[in-house]
Design a protein around this motif. Sequence first.
Motif, PDB file in Angstrom:
ATOM      1  N   THR A  33       5.449   9.285  -3.365  1.00  0.00           N
ATOM      2  CA  THR A  33       5.872   8.800  -2.053  1.00  0.00           C
ATOM      3  C   THR A  33       4.692   8.535  -1.136  1.00  0.00           C
ATOM      4  O   THR A  33       4.818   7.786  -0.164  1.00  0.00           O
ATOM      5  N   CYS A  34       3.555   9.159  -1.413  1.00  0.00           N
ATOM      6  CA  CYS A  34       2.359   8.957  -0.600  1.00  0.00           C
ATOM      7  C   CYS A  34       1.132   9.215  -1.465  1.00  0.00           C
ATOM      8  O   CYS A  34       1.237   9.749  -2.575  1.00  0.00           O
ATOM      9  N   ASN A  35      -0.014   8.843  -0.936  1.00  0.00           N
ATOM     10  CA  ASN A  35      -1.246   8.914  -1.729  1.00  0.00           C
ATOM     11  C   ASN A  35      -2.130  10.070  -1.271  1.00  0.00           C
ATOM     12  O   ASN A  35      -2.240  10.359  -0.078  1.00  0.00           O
ATOM     13  N   PHE A  36      -2.745  10.719  -2.230  1.00  0.00           N
ATOM     14  CA  PHE A  36      -3.740  11.765  -1.965  1.00  0.00           C
ATOM     15  C   PHE A  36      -4.615  11.874  -3.205  1.00  0.00           C
ATOM     16  O   PHE A  36      -4.229  11.411  -4.288  1.00  0.00           O
ATOM     17  N   PRO A  37      -5.817  12.442  -3.104  1.00  0.00           N
ATOM     18  CA  PRO A  37      -6.686  12.557  -4.278  1.00  0.00           C
ATOM     19  C   PRO A  37      -6.007  13.332  -5.406  1.00  0.00           C
ATOM     20  O   PRO A  37      -5.565  14.466  -5.209  1.00  0.00           O
ATOM     21  N   GLY A  38      -5.874  12.707  -6.568  1.00  0.00           N
ATOM     22  CA  GLY A  38      -5.234  13.347  -7.706  1.00  0.00           C
ATOM     23  C   GLY A  38      -3.752  13.091  -7.802  1.00  0.00           C
ATOM     24  O   GLY A  38      -3.086  13.653  -8.674  1.00  0.00           O
ATOM     25  N   SER A  39      -3.199  12.225  -6.952  1.00  0.00           N
ATOM     26  CA  SER A  39      -1.760  11.948  -7.007  1.00  0.00           C
ATOM     27  C   SER A  39      -1.403  11.183  -8.279  1.00  0.00           C
ATOM     28  O   SER A  39      -2.192  10.389  -8.794  1.00  0.00           O
ATOM     29  N   VAL A  40      -0.196  11.440  -8.781  1.00  0.00           N
ATOM     30  CA  VAL A  40       0.284  10.802 -10.013  1.00  0.00           C
ATOM     31  C   VAL A  40       1.713  10.344  -9.795  1.00  0.00           C
ATOM     32  O   VAL A  40       2.374  10.742  -8.833  1.00  0.00           O
ATOM     33  N   HIS A  41       2.206   9.519 -10.718  1.00  0.00           N
ATOM     34  CA  HIS A  41       3.561   8.987 -10.599  1.00  0.00           C
ATOM     35  C   HIS A  41       4.622  10.006 -10.966  1.00  0.00           C
ATOM     36  O   HIS A  41       5.742   9.928 -10.474  1.00  0.00           O
ATOM     37  N   ASN A  42       4.300  10.931 -11.867  1.00  0.00           N
ATOM     38  CA  ASN A  42       5.309  11.895 -12.339  1.00  0.00           C
ATOM     39  C   ASN A  42       4.814  13.321 -12.147  1.00  0.00           C
ATOM     40  O   ASN A  42       4.538  14.035 -13.103  1.00  0.00           O
ATOM     41  N   PRO A  43       4.719  13.778 -10.886  1.00  0.00           N
ATOM     42  CA  PRO A  43       4.148  15.116 -10.656  1.00  0.00           C
ATOM     43  C   PRO A  43       5.081  16.261 -10.958  1.00  0.00           C
ATOM     44  O   PRO A  43       4.652  17.404 -11.035  1.00  0.00           O
ATOM     45  N   SER A  44       6.391  16.008 -11.120  1.00  0.00           N
ATOM     46  CA  SER A  44       7.346  17.098 -11.314  1.00  0.00           C
ATOM     47  C   SER A  44       7.002  17.885 -12.562  1.00  0.00           C
ATOM     48  O   SER A  44       6.707  17.325 -13.615  1.00  0.00           O
ATOM     49  N   GLY A  45       7.031  19.200 -12.447  1.00  0.00           N
ATOM     50  CA  GLY A  45       6.723  20.069 -13.573  1.00  0.00           C
ATOM     51  C   GLY A  45       5.247  20.210 -13.842  1.00  0.00           C
ATOM     52  O   GLY A  45       4.852  20.884 -14.782  1.00  0.00           O
ATOM     53  N   GLU A  78       0.835  -1.199   0.000  1.00  0.00           N
ATOM     54  CA  GLU A  78       0.000   0.000   0.000  1.00  0.00           C
ATOM     55  C   GLU A  78       0.872   1.253   0.000  1.00  0.00           C
ATOM     56  O   GLU A  78       1.806   1.375   0.802  1.00  0.00           O
ATOM     57  N   VAL A  79       0.548   2.174  -0.910  1.00  0.00           N
ATOM     58  CA  VAL A  79       1.152   3.505  -0.875  1.00  0.00           C
ATOM     59  C   VAL A  79       0.354   4.302   0.154  1.00  0.00           C
ATOM     60  O   VAL A  79      -0.821   4.611  -0.050  1.00  0.00           O
ATOM     61  N   LEU A  80       0.982   4.611   1.283  1.00  0.00           N
ATOM     62  CA  LEU A  80       0.275   5.190   2.419  1.00  0.00           C
ATOM     63  C   LEU A  80      -0.218   6.610   2.121  1.00  0.00           C
ATOM     64  O   LEU A  80       0.379   7.327   1.310  1.00  0.00           O
ATOM     65  N   PRO A  81      -1.290   7.038   2.775  1.00  0.00           N
ATOM     66  CA  PRO A  81      -1.787   8.410   2.604  1.00  0.00           C
ATOM     67  C   PRO A  81      -0.755   9.434   3.078  1.00  0.00           C
ATOM     68  O   PRO A  81       0.089   9.149   3.940  1.00  0.00           O
ATOM     69  N   CYS A  82      -0.832  10.626   2.520  1.00  0.00           N
ATOM     70  CA  CYS A  82       0.093  11.701   2.886  1.00  0.00           C
ATOM     71  C   CYS A  82      -0.266  12.269   4.257  1.00  0.00           C
ATOM     72  O   CYS A  82      -1.431  12.437   4.604  1.00  0.00           O
ATOM     73  N   GLU A  83       0.760  12.581   5.025  1.00  0.00           N
ATOM     74  CA  GLU A  83       0.562  13.082   6.380  1.00  0.00           C
ATOM     75  C   GLU A  83      -0.206  14.399   6.409  1.00  0.00           C
ATOM     76  O   GLU A  83      -0.976  14.659   7.341  1.00  0.00           O
TER      77      GLU A  83
END
Length: 645
Positions: free
Chosen positions: A609-621, A566-571
């Motif tokens: 590194t963590c999960n949140f609504p709308g998270s993606v694998h390549n968020p940079s940029g 599991e990719v844990l939720p973001c703090e």
Amino acid sequence: MQLSPRQSRLAAPLLTTPPLLLVFYLLVLFLDFAHAAEATGSGIYSLNKLVPEDTLDEEHGPEPPYPFDFTALEPGLVRRAPPGITGLLNNVRENRNVRPGETEHFVFEAVHIFAGMDDDNNTSDDDGPTKSIQARGYGNETLLYNLNGPEEEPRSRRPSLAPVLHRRQRNPKTVYISATTCMQPQRNTNTSMDPPQISLFVSTSEDNQKPGPDSPRSERLFEAFDEGAVKLSVNATGDVFFSISAPMRNDELFEGDWNFDVAVSTDAFFHSYEDTSGGLLWVDSDSSAAVLTTRNLTDTYDAERVQKIMDSGPQYVMFVDNRDGLATRGVRRSMCGLSRYAPMSAKVAGPFGDKATTFLTTRGPGGLPKQQFHFTNLNPKSTYLGFLAYTGTEPLKRQLGNRPGGGGQVFQATEFETKEGDNCKIITNLDFCNDTEYAVPANDDRFTIAELAQFYDDMARDSYRYFERQLAQVACEAPPEQRYSLARNCTDCAVAYKKWLCSVLIPRCEDFSSDNAFSLVRNVNQSFPNGTRLPDSVISQFPGSKHQKSRHARIDEEVQPGPYREVLPCEDLCYDLVRNCPASLQFSCPRPKQAMFNSSYQVRGDGLTCNFPGSVHNPSGSSMLTASWTVFWVATLAGIGMASL
């Protein structure tokens, strides 16, 4: 005796003219010949007097490289390109074939480059409005010739046959040349070599009208195609000549010719590509499917603007090829090349049906328009390249087919990969947790994809009802001085709670074999859906209750996914919840380095590194508009408490 066009018109009626008028016509012809014989300043346009070449050069500059046929010109029609050279128009695509070792030649003529910019095109010294023709070989001189004809003006205002040269100075203008490879020679052996690229040669000199590999380097510019595309801009003061040349082909390795699109523009490159940004965000994938999306298509929340974008339809197409595949190598910057060779593409009414779909959506962070792509039938444990290409909307393409940028824009490839196991499946289009789009713990033997999505969505919705009952006891509608916060309200609390709830109740799933250091192993004691179990030696490496079960008991009882990560939720989801909700709800968050924290949350960092609504694998940029999310866990029945699972 050779007749001029004017004399021919005068002589034509002789066959049908009465005798009394015949004498008059003969007299006029005689006078016209006499006038022509006396004309000494007409240079190369003198009717019956030869002019030495040195005199010609002295009076009018060097001889034009190809002659003008003025009698063939109609009003508004300009000169023709010389033999072997194709004249191009502004923002109009030309498609050509080129054989190995051969060269195709083109010209973008000054009359098109500077169209509407020359004052001399509109006035002359003596004869009022005229149309203009610029002759090659005369530098910055323009040859004005009245093309209105005798029917448009009185005889007294018709031009003489001797043209007048007006010298003028031009400011340079940028010309954008672009081309893309649509077809290339194909491999006819087991070679992994790529077909050779074709090349662009450019000249702005009248002395080098057919630039190419044999031209002196000092007289031309050179740019090789890169992955099937080339762009080059030059400052022009006259005609721009350019060529596209094909190298010799190794017939033992390749067969076939090249086909390409080429265009010129005074506005912008007709074809373009981005070599710094991929333009695509990899949302997630499972063993056979992947979801990718564009960034937000606007940064405004203006309702009219948002609706206009949604009504316009998809503006992009996405092509997919295996990273190690050979199909698209050599044309990965070419729209027409990708269209021909890519094994799969997602576009409206595309050839792959529901295996490759695309649509506009406002789901995800910000609630702004974005275009999403969904692919199925992919291979497990494979790495793919996704190529995003801008094509414009269909209504726009129909209205402005020949427009700046009409050849499309190809973005740098975005890499994504599929999972190995079958116990993580992507779910989308949830009704309650509408921002949730990623792979979750799954079991194909117990749930279809649609049923799985409904299961998780209902579980979150049911838990949210308990929270609503607790929030209803807060004086949300009280006067400001009696509310729990002057900076927050109950709506802020409800939004933060929903984002947190959907992230902790719907785990983001990865393969048990994944090397993601930020993920947490779950449910090691359970069998995989296919009935196999982890070896005892592996199970013994994960002691503790956090590894023995899923975050929620219903997942192990009803879904039975087997071991996964599991990719844990973001703090910060938890911290945001505490900030936005009243203290009476008793929300609190564990601190980093606490045992409870390490089994429940992860710190947000680079990448996924963590999960949140709308998270993606390549968020940079990414230019996506995101809020400050937080995470916290609540007791299932009460809807409040310490996040400790």
